[in-house]
Design an enzyme around this catalytic site. Structure first.
Site, PDB file in Angstrom:
ATOM      1  N   LYS A  52       0.839  -1.200   0.000  1.00  0.00           N
ATOM      2  CA  LYS A  52       0.000   0.000   0.000  1.00  0.00           C
ATOM      3  C   LYS A  52       0.877   1.256   0.000  1.00  0.00           C
ATOM      4  CE  LYS A  52      -3.684  -2.575   2.230  1.00  0.00           C
ATOM      5  NZ  LYS A  52      -4.276  -3.036   3.484  1.00  0.00           N
ATOM      6  N   GLN A  96      -4.376  -2.319   9.819  1.00  0.00           N
ATOM      7  CA  GLN A  96      -4.182  -3.603   9.142  1.00  0.00           C
ATOM      8  C   GLN A  96      -4.686  -4.744  10.028  1.00  0.00           C
ATOM      9  OE1 GLN A  96      -3.027  -3.950   5.865  1.00  0.00           O
ATOM     10  NE2 GLN A  96      -3.723  -6.042   6.163  1.00  0.00           N
ATOM     11  N   ASP A 119     -11.044   2.359   4.600  1.00  0.00           N
ATOM     12  CA  ASP A 119     -11.266   0.926   4.414  1.00  0.00           C
ATOM     13  C   ASP A 119     -12.761   0.624   4.283  1.00  0.00           C
ATOM     14  OD1 ASP A 119      -9.114  -0.766   4.097  1.00  0.00           O
ATOM     15  OD2 ASP A 119      -8.656  -0.885   6.243  1.00  0.00           O
TER      16      ASP A 119
END
Ligand code: NAP
Length: 289
Positions: A52, A96, A119
Site C-alpha cells: 500500500k 491492518q 477501508d
C-alpha cells in the site's frame, strides 16, 4: 475465455489518480495522506502494508506506516485512533487486520472517524453503502465492481453467487451486486460454511465471486459454461522456492478457466484492484476535506 487483468486495470486507474494529484499539488494543495497502523509482526500484514505504501508513492500520495508492538493495549490503540481522527494532516487511515487476540477489532473499527475510514469498515459507511448513499466502500468489493465496469461485463438480471459472508468481502459484495445500478441489478445468492450443496448453487450462477480462503475450492465441475469467475482468495501455501510459499486462490484455475467467459488470475486479478480502490477512497477523503 478472457482474463480480467487487474494489474493492467489498476495501473490505468492509478495513472488517472496520479494526474489528479499532480493537478492538486500544482495548484498549491497538499497531496492526500494515508496512514497505516500495523500492530505486531505478521509477515503477510507487513507485505500488504508495504504494498500500500508503494502504491501511495506511485500516485503521489504521502503515506506513513505507524508500527506498534503486539503487546499494545486496546486502550492505547484507541488513543492512537483518536489522535489520527483529530489530525488535520491525515486524510484517511487503515488498521491492518488481523489484530492480536486481546484486541476487539470491532471496538477499534468503531473508533475510527467515518470520514477517515478509507477501508469502509465503519458501521456508518457500511450502512450508507447498504442504503445506496455516498460512502467509503470496502476496498476489495469496490475493486471488483471497478473491474466488472472496466471490462463492460453485463450484470443486470444475472444470477450471482458470492462464496463467503465476511464483513469485508462477501457481505458487501453481495450487497453491491444487488444494488439498483451498474454494475449491479443481479439476483444474488450468498453461500457460507452452513450452505447445503454449494455446487448446486454455483452451477446455476452467471457470475461467481469466490471469497472463502480455501485454496482451489471452486472446481471446473462446479461452474457452468460461460460463467464470469472472480477469485478473491489469497492463501499462502508452502512451496519449494525462495520465499518458501506461493499464493493460491479459491479457484482451481486450470479446470475452471476453460469454461469461463471471463476469469481473474491469482495473482494479478483482485489484489491490485483492492489496493487501487484504497487509493481512490483516500483521494475521495482528501476531496471531502
Ligand atoms: P473470512 O473472514 O475468513 O471469511 C471466509 C468466509 O468463507 C466465511 O463466510 C466462511 O463461512 C466461508 N467459508 C470458509 N470455508 C468454507 C467452506 N469450506 N465452504 C463454505 N464456506 C466457507 O475471509 P475473508 O476476509 O472474506 O477473505 C476470504 C479470502 O479472500 C481469503 O483468502 C483472503 O486472504 C482473501 N482476501 C483477498 C483480498 C484481495 O485483495 N485479493 C482482500 C481480502 C481478502 P462462515 O461465515 O460460515 O464461517
Amino acid at each position: 475465455m478472457i482474463l480480467l487483468n487487474g494489474k493492467e486495470t489498476a495501473e490505468a486507474i492509478k495513472k488517472q489518480i496520479a494526474e489528479q494529484v499532480s493537478g492538486m499539488v500544482a495548484s498549491g494543495e497538499r497531496p492526500p495522506h494515508l496512514v497505516a497502523l500495523l500492530v505486531g509482526d505478521n509477515g503477510a500484514s507487513r507485505t500488504y502494508v508495504e504494498n500500500k505504501e508503494r502504491a501511495c508513492a506511485a500516485v503521489g500520495f504521502k503515506s506513513t506506516i505507524l508500527r506498534y508492538p503486539e503487546s499494545i493495549s486496546q486502550a492505547d490503540l484507541i488513543s492512537e485512533v483518536e489522535r489520527l481522527n483529530a489530525d488535520d494532516g491525515v486524510d484517511g487511515f487503515i488498521i491492518q487486520l488481523p489484530l492480536p487476540g486481546h484486541i476487539d477489532e470491532n471496538k477499534i473499527i468503531n473508533a475510527v472517524s467515518p470520514d477517515k475510514d478509507v477501508d469502509g469498515f465503519h458501521p456508518v459507511n457500511v450502512g450508507r453503502m447498504c442504503l445506496g448513499e455516498d460512502s467509503f466502500v470496502s476496498a476489495t468489493p469496490y475493486g471488483i465492481m471497478l473491474l466488472l465496469e472496466h471490462y463492460g461485463i453485463e450484470t443486470s438480471g444475472k444470477h450471482c453467487v458470492v462464496l463467503g459472508r465476511s464483513n469485508i468481502v462477501g457481505r458487501p459484495m453481495a450487497n453491491l451486486l444487488s444494488r439498483k445500478a451498474y454494475p449491479g441489478d443481479c439476483t444474488v445468492t450468498m453461500c457460507h460454511s452452513r450452505t447445503v450443496d454449494i455446487a448446486g448453487h454455483t452451477r446455476k450462477a452467471d457470475i461467481i465471486v469466490a471469497a472463502l480462503g480455501v485454496p482451489e475450492f471452486l472446481k471446473g465441475d462446479m461452474v457452468k459454461e460461460g460463467a464470469v469467475v472472480i477469485d478473491v482468495g489469497i492463501t499462502r501455501v508452502p512451496a519449494d522456492n525462495d520465499k518458501g510459499y506461493r499464493i493460491v486462490g479459491d479457484v482451481e484455475f486450470d479446470s475452471v478457466a476453460p469454461k469461463c467467459s471471463y476469469i481473474t488470475p491469482v495473482p494479478g486479478g483482485v489484489g491490485p484492484m483492492t489496493i487501487v480502490s484504497l487509493m481512490k477512497n483516500t483521494l475521495k477523503a482528501r476531496g471531502r476535506r
